[in-house]
Design an enzyme around this catalytic site. Structure first.
Site, PDB file in Angstrom:
ATOM      1  N   GLU A  88       0.818  -1.211   0.000  1.00  0.00           N
ATOM      2  CA  GLU A  88       0.000   0.000   0.000  1.00  0.00           C
ATOM      3  C   GLU A  88       0.848   1.256   0.000  1.00  0.00           C
ATOM      4  O   GLU A  88       2.030   1.241   0.333  1.00  0.00           O
ATOM      5  CB  GLU A  88      -0.945  -0.009   1.197  1.00  0.00           C
ATOM      6  CG  GLU A  88      -0.250  -0.075   2.536  1.00  0.00           C
ATOM      7  CD  GLU A  88      -1.263  -0.346   3.654  1.00  0.00           C
ATOM      8  OE1 GLU A  88      -1.597  -1.525   3.855  1.00  0.00           O
ATOM      9  OE2 GLU A  88      -1.693   0.598   4.314  1.00  0.00           O
ATOM     10  N   CYS A 101       4.022   8.365   0.113  1.00  0.00           N
ATOM     11  CA  CYS A 101       4.554   7.442   1.115  1.00  0.00           C
ATOM     12  C   CYS A 101       4.676   6.067   0.479  1.00  0.00           C
ATOM     13  O   CYS A 101       3.703   5.535  -0.044  1.00  0.00           O
ATOM     14  CB  CYS A 101       3.595   7.401   2.310  1.00  0.00           C
ATOM     15  SG  CYS A 101       4.049   6.177   3.547  1.00  0.00           S
ATOM     16  N   CYS A 108       6.786  -7.123   7.180  1.00  0.00           N
ATOM     17  CA  CYS A 108       7.932  -6.596   7.937  1.00  0.00           C
ATOM     18  C   CYS A 108       8.264  -7.621   9.013  1.00  0.00           C
ATOM     19  O   CYS A 108       7.382  -8.334   9.489  1.00  0.00           O
ATOM     20  CB  CYS A 108       7.527  -5.272   8.597  1.00  0.00           C
ATOM     21  SG  CYS A 108       8.864  -4.445   9.492  1.00  0.00           S
ATOM     22  N   CYS A 112       6.932  -4.691  15.718  1.00  0.00           N
ATOM     23  CA  CYS A 112       6.500  -3.631  16.631  1.00  0.00           C
ATOM     24  C   CYS A 112       5.032  -3.884  17.009  1.00  0.00           C
ATOM     25  O   CYS A 112       4.214  -4.185  16.145  1.00  0.00           O
ATOM     26  CB  CYS A 112       6.647  -2.257  15.983  1.00  0.00           C
ATOM     27  SG  CYS A 112       8.344  -1.848  15.553  1.00  0.00           S
ATOM     28  N   CYS A 115       1.968  -1.912  15.281  1.00  0.00           N
ATOM     29  CA  CYS A 115       1.991  -1.728  13.826  1.00  0.00           C
ATOM     30  C   CYS A 115       1.286  -2.862  13.091  1.00  0.00           C
ATOM     31  O   CYS A 115       1.467  -4.042  13.422  1.00  0.00           O
ATOM     32  CB  CYS A 115       3.442  -1.631  13.354  1.00  0.00           C
ATOM     33  SG  CYS A 115       3.587  -1.342  11.585  1.00  0.00           S
ATOM     34  N   CYS A 334      -0.288   2.541   8.591  1.00  0.00           N
ATOM     35  CA  CYS A 334       0.343   1.753   7.544  1.00  0.00           C
ATOM     36  C   CYS A 334       0.132   0.271   7.817  1.00  0.00           C
ATOM     37  O   CYS A 334       0.199  -0.190   8.933  1.00  0.00           O
ATOM     38  CB  CYS A 334       1.823   2.070   7.456  1.00  0.00           C
ATOM     39  SG  CYS A 334       2.630   2.275   9.029  1.00  0.00           S
TER      40      CYS A 334
HETATM   41  N1  SAH Z   1       9.860   0.594   9.616  1.00  0.00           N
HETATM   42  C1  SAH Z   1      10.040   2.024   9.589  1.00  0.00           C
HETATM   43  C2  SAH Z   1       9.043   2.754   8.738  1.00  0.00           C
HETATM   44  C3  SAH Z   1       7.613   2.397   8.904  1.00  0.00           C
HETATM   45  S1  SAH Z   1       6.343   3.186   9.640  1.00  0.00           S
HETATM   46  C4  SAH Z   1      10.061   2.574  10.987  1.00  0.00           C
HETATM   47  O1  SAH Z   1       9.918   1.807  11.931  1.00  0.00           O
HETATM   48  O2  SAH Z   1      10.287   3.754  11.145  1.00  0.00           O
HETATM   49  C5  SAH Z   1       6.341   4.846   9.835  1.00  0.00           C
HETATM   50  C6  SAH Z   1       6.023   5.257  11.264  1.00  0.00           C
HETATM   51  O3  SAH Z   1       4.700   4.894  11.684  1.00  0.00           O
HETATM   52  C7  SAH Z   1       6.962   4.644  12.283  1.00  0.00           C
HETATM   53  O4  SAH Z   1       7.382   5.646  13.159  1.00  0.00           O
HETATM   54  C8  SAH Z   1       6.084   3.630  12.983  1.00  0.00           C
HETATM   55  O5  SAH Z   1       6.588   3.326  14.256  1.00  0.00           O
HETATM   56  C9  SAH Z   1       4.760   4.346  12.998  1.00  0.00           C
HETATM   57  N2  SAH Z   1       3.582   3.525  13.209  1.00  0.00           N
HETATM   58  C10 SAH Z   1       3.366   2.237  12.876  1.00  0.00           C
HETATM   59  N3  SAH Z   1       2.157   1.841  13.245  1.00  0.00           N
HETATM   60  C11 SAH Z   1       1.565   2.900  13.831  1.00  0.00           C
HETATM   61  C12 SAH Z   1       0.298   3.131  14.421  1.00  0.00           C
HETATM   62  N4  SAH Z   1      -0.603   2.158  14.498  1.00  0.00           N
HETATM   63  N5  SAH Z   1       0.036   4.357  14.914  1.00  0.00           N
HETATM   64  C13 SAH Z   1       0.949   5.338  14.843  1.00  0.00           C
HETATM   65  N6  SAH Z   1       2.154   5.192  14.298  1.00  0.00           N
HETATM   66  C14 SAH Z   1       2.478   3.983  13.802  1.00  0.00           C
END
Ligand code: SAH
Length: 347
Positions: A88, A101, A108, A112, A115, A334
């Site tokens: 996406e 984006c 992944c 986390c 996420c 995302c």
């Molecule tokens: N893997 C990379 C880029 C991906 S996401 C990273 O970890 O930075 C981009 C941002 O969105 C990251 O800061 C991630 O921690 C955050 N993110 C992911 N899921 C989220 C959610 N449910 N709510 C808010 N931020 C989120």
């Protein structure tokens, strides 16, 4: 799966056309067509060259299969890859330009806890051309609306951990910022990472001064490890040292992403922790309220509490902003679009 023409650099395209018995200058026509986001079958070269290319290369390696329109102008896309995987992307309109984006991996493996992208683990890395095609396809989609190009900024904040797919991501960064191509300056590109320290050093040495964004989300290693397993491998102190090196090499101020999660990371002690970690550094803190993911139990805080936390940071001397939530009416964080697509198409 056939090969991907968009994976090739300009020099590699020249070698390819020569190996197919064509004149070297055909590479220029091909390159321009690619950079306009055209399918091979539509590029203005001879029919013979097109058919030779189509024997070996995907006509359209990244195809928009669904578009979601937000009332604020944001658009989210589901893209299909040639092997049937879906990823996406998001197109956001701002006063100063438009940001695309992009995803860097299918899924992944960073796990986390907040996420959605990591719910099914890592499926595979995207090639540099597959990342590039996300930008080119969306740019082409909006080309009538904007000159000279629709996409002016790129953020690597879609699904995937960019530094876990390092070589392809660097190749993509070179391709998307190449002068003869779509030519998006590294200064208009932000790479977000959960903090894979050795790769931050490598990136600093690439001569590609993109904006470095670190997903911090906590103020101590123990706290961070609760939601981000990568914290067991790399300490915050090591990340900060790598950021210093990045700043030395590129002159670019670095950014910390901090997603506000109720009862987890946003009381006064956390604000104080952030201030003592970051005060005096050439950095900025981007707060964002957690996008609640239905598969996860973590909760967001309300807007008022978020502004209160922001106030504590700025009073403490940090440069910080609360990110406006845009496109919230069309599928949140995302990985959520892909997750719901897979759920709905699984049986
Ligand atoms: N893997 C990379 C880029 C991906 S996401 C990273 O970890 O930075 C981009 C941002 O969105 C990251 O800061 C991630 O921690 C955050 N993110 C992911 N899921 C989220 C959610 N449910 N709510 C808010 N931020 C989120």
């Amino acid at each position: 799966m056939k090969k991907i023409l968009q994976d090739l650099s300009y020099g590699e395209l020249e070698e390819l056309v020569i190996s197919l018995g064509e004149k070297k200058f055909r590479a220029q026509q091909l390159y321009q067509g690619i950079m306009r986001g055209e399918k091979i079958s539509k590029i203005n070269v001879s029919a013979e060259l097109r058919s030779k290319l189509l024997e070996e290369y995907e006509d359209e390696p990244v195809k928009i299969i669904q578009t979601f329109h937000s009332s604020d102008g944001t658009e989210k896309y589901l893209f299909a890859l040639a092997d049937g995987n879906v990823i996406e992307g998001v197109f956001m309109r701002y006063k100063y330009g438009n940001t695309q984006c992009v995803s860097t991996q299918v899924g992944c493996r960073m796990s986390c806890k907040f996420c959605a992208s990591t719910l099914g683990g890592l499926v595979r890395n995207l090639s540099s051309g597959e990342i590039l095609c996300q930008v080119l396809t969306v740019d082409a989609l909006h080309s009538a609306e904007f000159t000279p190009r629709a996409v002016t900024n790129v953020v690597l904040m879609g699904s995937g951990e960019p530094l876990d797919n390092y070589d392809n991501v660097v190749k993509f960064l070179r391709a998307v910022s190449a002068k003869g191509g779509i030519n998006i300056s590294p200064r208009n590109i932000s790479l977000s990472t959960c903090g894979i320290v050795p790769k931050i050093y490598s990136l600093a040495d690439e001569g590609l001064p993109v904006n470095l964004t670190i997903s911090l989300h906590q103020t101590t290693d123990e706290g961070r490890a609760r939601t981000m397993p990568i914290a067991n491998k790399y300490k915050i102190a090591e990340i900060l040292k790598a950021c210093e090196y990045y700043f030395e090499k590129t002159g670019r101020r670095y950014i910390f992403e901090y997603s506000l999660i109720a009862d987890e990371n946003c009381d006064k002690a956390h604000a104080d922790g952030l201030i003592s970690l970051l005060k005096g550094r050439p950095c900025h803190v981007n707060l964002i309220r957690l996008n609640e993911v239905k598969e996860r139990t973590l909760k967001s805080i309300d807007e008022k509490a978020a502004y209160r936390f922001l106030g504590l940071l700025t009073k403490g001397g940090l440069s910080a902003t609360l990110r406006r939530q845009i496109g919230a009416d069309i599928g949140g964080a995302c990985g959520q679009l892909r997750a719901s697509y897979i759920e709905n198409n699984d049986n």
